[in-house]
Design a protein around this motif. Structure first.
Motif, PDB file in Angstrom:
ATOM      1  N   ALA A   1      40.961 -17.108  21.590  1.00 53.13           N
ATOM      2  CA  ALA A   1      40.222 -18.279  21.128  1.00 53.13           C
ATOM      3  C   ALA A   1      39.841 -18.133  19.666  1.00 53.13           C
ATOM      4  N   LEU A   2      39.251 -17.001  19.303  1.00 52.62           N
ATOM      5  CA  LEU A   2      38.834 -16.803  17.904  1.00 52.62           C
ATOM      6  C   LEU A   2      40.035 -16.743  16.974  1.00 52.62           C
ATOM      7  N   GLY A   3      41.099 -16.088  17.425  1.00 54.96           N
ATOM      8  CA  GLY A   3      42.284 -15.972  16.591  1.00 54.96           C
ATOM      9  C   GLY A   3      42.925 -17.319  16.309  1.00 54.96           C
ATOM     10  N   CYS A   4      43.019 -18.175  17.337  1.00 52.11           N
ATOM     11  CA  CYS A   4      43.628 -19.496  17.145  1.00 52.11           C
ATOM     12  C   CYS A   4      42.768 -20.379  16.248  1.00 52.11           C
TER      13      CYS A   4
ATOM     14  N   LEU B   1      31.668 -13.632  25.273  1.00 53.43           N
ATOM     15  CA  LEU B   1      32.110 -12.381  24.654  1.00 53.43           C
ATOM     16  C   LEU B   1      32.996 -11.577  25.605  1.00 53.43           C
ATOM     17  N   ASP B   2      32.738 -11.707  26.917  1.00 51.25           N
ATOM     18  CA  ASP B   2      33.522 -10.943  27.891  1.00 51.25           C
ATOM     19  C   ASP B   2      34.684 -11.753  28.480  1.00 51.25           C
ATOM     20  N   SER B   3      35.018 -12.867  27.848  1.00 55.59           N
ATOM     21  CA  SER B   3      36.149 -13.667  28.322  1.00 55.59           C
ATOM     22  C   SER B   3      37.455 -12.914  28.114  1.00 55.59           C
ATOM     23  N   PRO B   4      38.372 -12.990  29.070  1.00 56.75           N
ATOM     24  CA  PRO B   4      39.688 -12.353  28.896  1.00 56.75           C
ATOM     25  C   PRO B   4      40.447 -12.925  27.691  1.00 56.75           C
ATOM     26  N   ASP B   5      40.038 -14.121  27.244  1.00 58.68           N
ATOM     27  CA  ASP B   5      40.733 -14.788  26.142  1.00 58.68           C
ATOM     28  C   ASP B   5      39.842 -14.955  24.912  1.00 58.68           C
ATOM     29  N   PHE B   6      38.852 -14.072  24.773  1.00 56.84           N
ATOM     30  CA  PHE B   6      37.951 -14.127  23.625  1.00 56.84           C
ATOM     31  C   PHE B   6      38.731 -13.993  22.312  1.00 56.84           C
TER      32      PHE B   6
ATOM     33  N   ARG C   1      45.777  -8.158  17.786  1.00 62.63           N
ATOM     34  CA  ARG C   1      45.527  -9.014  18.948  1.00 62.63           C
ATOM     35  C   ARG C   1      44.103  -8.889  19.479  1.00 62.63           C
ATOM     36  N   THR C   2      43.500  -7.722  19.342  1.00 65.03           N
ATOM     37  CA  THR C   2      42.144  -7.513  19.870  1.00 65.03           C
ATOM     38  C   THR C   2      41.129  -7.223  18.766  1.00 65.03           C
ATOM     39  N   LYS C   3      41.421  -7.618  17.552  1.00 57.68           N
ATOM     40  CA  LYS C   3      40.517  -7.276  16.442  1.00 57.68           C
ATOM     41  C   LYS C   3      39.152  -7.957  16.554  1.00 57.68           C
ATOM     42  N   TYR C   4      39.091  -9.106  17.207  1.00 57.18           N
ATOM     43  CA  TYR C   4      37.812  -9.807  17.332  1.00 57.18           C
ATOM     44  C   TYR C   4      36.919  -9.122  18.377  1.00 57.18           C
ATOM     45  N   SER C   5      37.515  -8.622  19.437  1.00 61.21           N
ATOM     46  CA  SER C   5      36.744  -7.868  20.428  1.00 61.21           C
ATOM     47  C   SER C   5      36.112  -6.644  19.797  1.00 61.21           C
TER      48      SER C   5
END
Length: 358
Positions: free
Chosen positions: A322-325, A314-319, A294-298
């Motif tokens: 967004a990248l995952g979708c 980059l500091d978005s709570p939904d970063f 779930r947080t691999k992109y962060s």
């Protein structure tokens, strides 16, 4: 002498028949005419926007564009030696614009002027139909030898009545003969009709929404029983039960930052693409049983200076969401560079995205 009389009478009959046919059968002779095609093009853009939203009376740009179009038509109407048929069409277009602005009195005056200038214009019939003056629109269509513009109007009527399968058929038939700009303007309505063609009742009403709340987002997700099976067990839960289960499971929480008052959502929150991504990314990982991803992109972008999606910080709570979708093709970027993060998502758009969660 008798023969001459018979010949004369036959000729008179044929002539009278031809006149009668000319009176009763109309042709949209202005389709493609340089005199009016640009006004038709400009109107079609506004018309499609109106049918897509259903309510644009408070939209400043829409109001401005309509006002400018009316002004330009008035200038064209004052030109010397303009043909009666062109006068009729321009008055009819202007009337349709006035009607979109809810200025019914002005629209009716335009209709009267259109009919007075030339009887049998397709756009004048469309204006009469929209005003409610013409009650037998479909029957009146039979009087026209060229019906493409009228078929387009039928498509728009079906779209407004949520008769989406019929709308698709009429859109496709009309586009075959109309100028290309009509397809450019109305294609999104045709595509929406295609996506909604198999829906009905409450489902159809949900999918037709131009924006949705979090509660409505969950109801649309529930239309895909396998997606939320672990929470609904394939049953249609009540609104309250559904919201309590989903909110309690954490599917509405961000994963890139802790939940707080600033990033929390309620059942009445209007869903943006970023909020939709949040929910869909949580559902995706729950179905895959991959909470570690779930947080691999962060993690991957921890020391980076710029986000790969321009409108998601980059500091978005939904970063991560967004990248995952995007990476898993659940959602798509606009123009390949932005998600449209703060754009409100429609019912049909969300339904398409949730259908890609495998």
């Amino acid at each position: 002498m008798r023969k001459l009389e018979i010949i004369f009478l036959c000729a008179s009959f044929v002539f009278a028949s031809c006149v009668s046919m000319q009176d009763d059968v109309y042709s949209d002779t202005l389709a493609g005419s340089a005199e009016v095609s640009d006004f038709e093009r400009r109107f079609s853009v506004l018309d499609a926007q109106f049918f897509a939203s259903g309510e644009l009376s408070a939209d400043k740009k829409f109001l401005s564009d309509c006002t400018v179009l009316i002004s330009d038509i008035d200038s064209a109407l004052s030109a010397v030696n303009i043909k009666n048929a062109s006068l009729s069409r321009l008055y009819a277009i202007e009337g349709c614009v006035y009607l979109a602005l809810k200025e019914t009195t002005q629209a009716k005056k335009c209709h009267e002027r259109s009919v007075s200038a030339f009887k049998g214009d397709a756009r004048a019939l469309i204006l009469a139909h929209r005003l409610g003056i013409e009650k037998n629109f479909t029957e009146k269509m039979a009087s026209f030898s060229e019906k493409s513009l009228l078929i387009l109007e039928e498509a728009l009527t079906h779209f407004s009545n949520a008769e989406y399968a019929e709308a698709v058929a009429d859109f496709d038939e009309a586009f075959l003969s109309l100028d290309g700009f009509y397809l450019d303007s109305y294609e999104s309505l045709r595509n929406t009709s295609w996506n909604l063609r198999n829906s009905s009742g409450t489902d159809s009403e949900l999918l037709a929404l131009k924006n949705i709340t979090v509660m409505q987002m969950l109801l649309i997700a529930q239309l895909h029983p396998d997606v939320l099976f672990n929470y609904t067990l394939g049953k249609n839960l009540s609104n309250k039960e559904l919201y309590v289960k989903i909110a309690g499971s954490g599917l509405l929480n961000p994963v890139s930052k802790p939940l707080d008052a600033e990033n929390a959502v309620s059942k009445e929150t209007i869903v943006t693409k970023l909020i939709a991504a949040r929910f869909l990314w949580n559902v995706y990982n729950q179905r895959k049983n991959t909470p570690q991803n779930r947080t691999k992109y962060s993690v991957a972008y921890e020391n980076k200076k710029r986000s790969p999606i321009l409108d998601v910080r980059l500091d978005s709570p939904d970063f991560d969401a967004a990248l995952g979708c995007v990476e898993n093709e659940i959602m798509h970027l606009e123009d390949g560079i932005e998600l449209g993060a703060e754009t409100e998502i429609s019912g049909v758009e969300f339904n398409e995205s949730v259908g890609r969660v495998k």
